[in-house]
Design a protein around this motif. Structure first.
Motif, short mmCIF file in Angstrom:
data_model
loop_
_atom_site.label_atom_id
_atom_site.label_comp_id
_atom_site.label_asym_id
_atom_site.label_seq_id
_atom_site.Cartn_x
_atom_site.Cartn_y
_atom_site.Cartn_z
N UNK A 137 -3.97 -3.13 -1.79
CA UNK A 137 -2.48 -2.44 -0.79
C UNK A 137 -2.80 -3.91 -0.21
N UNK A 138 -1.62 -5.08 0.34
CA UNK A 138 -2.09 -6.25 0.84
C UNK A 138 -1.07 -5.73 2.29
N UNK A 176 9.85 1.27 -8.09
CA UNK A 176 8.84 -0.16 -8.91
C UNK A 176 7.26 0.82 -9.31
N UNK A 177 6.93 1.75 -8.18
CA UNK A 177 5.58 2.52 -8.73
C UNK A 177 4.94 3.22 -7.70
N UNK A 232 2.09 -4.83 -2.87
CA UNK A 232 1.11 -3.90 -4.18
C UNK A 232 0.98 -3.68 -5.44
N UNK A 233 -0.02 -3.17 -6.01
CA UNK A 233 -0.21 -3.92 -7.37
C UNK A 233 -0.87 -2.21 -7.71
N UNK A 234 -0.88 -1.97 -8.84
CA UNK A 234 -1.85 -0.87 -9.12
C UNK A 234 -1.58 0.03 -10.54
N UNK A 244 1.50 -9.21 -7.11
CA UNK A 244 1.30 -7.63 -6.14
C UNK A 244 2.89 -8.08 -6.32
N UNK A 245 3.89 -6.84 -5.99
CA UNK A 245 4.56 -6.58 -6.31
C UNK A 245 5.18 -6.54 -4.28
#
Length: 561
Positions: free
Chosen positions: A377-378, A348-349, A397-399, A422-423
């Motif tokens: 990051x969370x 997914x990334x 996470x997202x980015x 955020x995933x």
């Protein structure tokens, strides 16, 4: 025609371009950037065959031209099912050059997975191997084309009495044995690729009943490849062993074969990761870098105990795909003579690496830190609140290279992402004070079987199709080699139902062998939580206790004479 997918918000996309993550250059650049190199370095070795960068690009161009001649169009989709052979990469670059969007199935996948993927992307083209039992004859290919009516063309690697020869298509001498379609052939000019479009679909390990597809764009994936190659210090002297399945995100881009191709190094293919296969290849081709999962590391350590002379060229061993225990990590340098790099990533990334300059503690105890400064990051508790550093929590996470939604899965995406995009990765991690991640478990209903992800719900649905099974629950059980294996707890109306019969039924339903339950336990009833769900925590504890009891030596019985 481009593939519809959930894209990044415009403000984030602009930010990623300004930071230089997204360059709006398509991934075909990975090969074409080397075409002016006068040395024409060796790019790929597969058995006794080898390709320079010019030859690899030339073969990809000829295959793309053959597909155009056949009637495949830019914007079409393709189902690819090939083993670890050079033709996988030739196909990958040919489809990309043509603007055809593939899903690259694992060679261990069976009719269930291939049918699900085909139903999702509605491919025009299938590229398969007669080395897989499904394609030794035309039966399944014909069934698939009848079920998925978009499928018009099939190319086969190897001998077959159906479809077109993949070898002939690569050679530019396409000779059909049988065609799904009699469409008129016509020439189409090379399309101009938009780097914001989907380049291909990655496969999700998933935790639900239907395998999910991950749309990866040229921009996001190429950034991950470039950054990985830089972090891993790849160059033209890198000789990389690809022994895990080539379509895996790990061996494709972390840094994987694409990272090595980008850097101008050499990729050596192995059919599988056993020491018997890999050690001679390492010695023969002076391989400098390899990627394994922990279960394969265990086998390498056992084999090297007798003689590690074949490994003298190996400088770096990447380990990822599943959690690497500290005790195993400590043995790698003394026993194999190479340095360890831990990798924690997802199709997914988000990808994390330990760096070459990291301390021994970081390399042995953590799974690295993210590629990018803009990997957000969370780590949250069960209420969605951020936890302090050093405290376990669920990873979000997202980015710039983490996707924004599974393909055609709006309902699932509402659960897989929070309101801010955020995933929810499903991993339980701890973040150190200096930003490194330590993976401590999973909060998704998934078994990590030696790096292969098994979605519990998918297998449970197949088990419930057995007429005598009324309830089923699949859970992870500990295993010293694979890390985890699967145990199915079943309630059945037939007390004489044998595990062999159950596995035979599952095979007949066409699921991949690695998804078959490793152990089957019959129970009178499944434990339930207070909200009426199956208590899988209790089942995992039950099988762990049973395995522990079985591993303990039994006291000798007195024998009366």
């Amino acid at each position: 025609m481009s593939i519809a997918f959930t894209s990044w918000p415009p403000e984030l996309a602009e930010h990623y371009r300004q930071k230089g993550y997204w360059t709006d250059v398509p991934m075909t650049d990975i090969l074409t950037r080397h075409q002016q190199n006068p040395t024409d370095h060796l790019a790929l070795i597969c058995g006794e065959r080898s390709w320079t960068y010019r030859q690899l690009e030339h073969d990809a161009e000829r295959l793309a031209a053959s597909l155009l001649q056949l009637g495949v169009q830019p914007g079409d989709t393709a189902l690819v099912h090939l083993p670890n052979v050079a033709e996988f990469y030739i196909t990958f670059f040919a489809l990309m050059k043509l603007g055809v969007v593939p899903v690259n199935a694992l060679f261990s996948h069976n009719q269930h997975e291939l049918t699900v993927y085909a139903e999702q992307i509605r491919p025009t083209l299938a590229i398969v191997s007669s080395g897989h039992h499904l394609f030794r004859q035309s039966t399944f290919a014909q069934t698939l084309s009848e079920q998925v009516t978009s499928l018009k063309f099939c190319l086969v690697d190897g001998d077959a009495d159906f479809g077109y020869s993949l070898a002939a298509a690569i050679a530019g001498t396409l000779m059909p044995c049988h065609a799904f379609s009699s469409q008129a052939k016509k020439a189409v000019s090379w399309p101009e690729l938009n780097a914001s479009d989907v380049a291909f679909f990655q496969l999700s390990g998933g935790s639900t009943g239907t395998p999910k597809l991950i749309p990866r764009t040229h921009n996001d994936y190429y950034y991950s490849v470039r950054a990985s190659a830089e972090i891993c210090r790849l160059d033209s002297d890198t000789v990389y062993l690809c022994a895990l399945p080539a379509p895996h995100n790990y061996t494709l881009s972390s840094p994987g074969a694409l990272g090595v191709f980008y850097a101008g190094g050499t990729v050596v293919l192995a059919a599988e990761p056993s020491p018997m296969t890999c050690f001679p290849l390492i010695q023969s081709h002076q391989i400098t870098m390899a990627a394994l999962v922990p279960s394969a590391v265990t086998l390498w350590l056992q084999a090297a105990a007798d003689d590690r002379s074949a490994l003298s060229s190996l400088q770096w061993l990447q380990v990822g795909g599943a959690h690497l225990g500290e005790s195993l990590a400590r043995r790698i340098y003394p026993k194999l003579g190479c340095h360890l790099q831990q990798v924690f990533g997802m199709a997914e990334g988000l990808v994390n690496y330990t760096r070459f300059e990291d301390s021994e503690w970081h390399v042995l105890h953590t799974q690295g830190r993210p590629i990018s400064d803009d990997d957000e990051i969370r780590i949250v508790d069960e209420n969605g609140d951020d936890v302090p550093r050093g405290t376990p929590g669920a990873l979000l996470t997202r980015g710039p290279y983490t996707f924004r939604g599974y393909y055609n899965s709006p309902e699932h995406n509402r659960v897989a992402f929070d309101k801010d995009g955020f995933y929810r990765s499903g991993d339980v991690v701890v973040m150190t004070e200096d930003g490194y991640l330590m993976v401590v478990g999973r909060d998704k209903d998934q078994i990590n079987r030696g790096g292969e992800k098994v979605a519990a719900e998918e297998v449970e649905n197949q088990l419930l199709a057995v007429p005598e099974i009324t309830q089923a629950a699949l859970v992870a059980m500990p295993d010293s080699v694979m890390g985890e294996k699967s145990c199915a707890f079943i309630v059945t109306t037939n007390p004489k139902l044998k595990p062999l019969t159950i596995r035979k039924h599952l095979r007949m339903r066409g699921i991949a062998d690695y998804k078959l339950p490793d152990r089957i336990e019959k129970v009178d009833a499944l434990p339930m939580t207070h909200v009426g769900k199956i208590d899988k925590k209790a089942l995992r504890q039950r099988i762990a206790n049973l395995l522990k009891k079985q591993s303990q030596p039994q006291p000798e019985k007195d024998v009366l004479s």
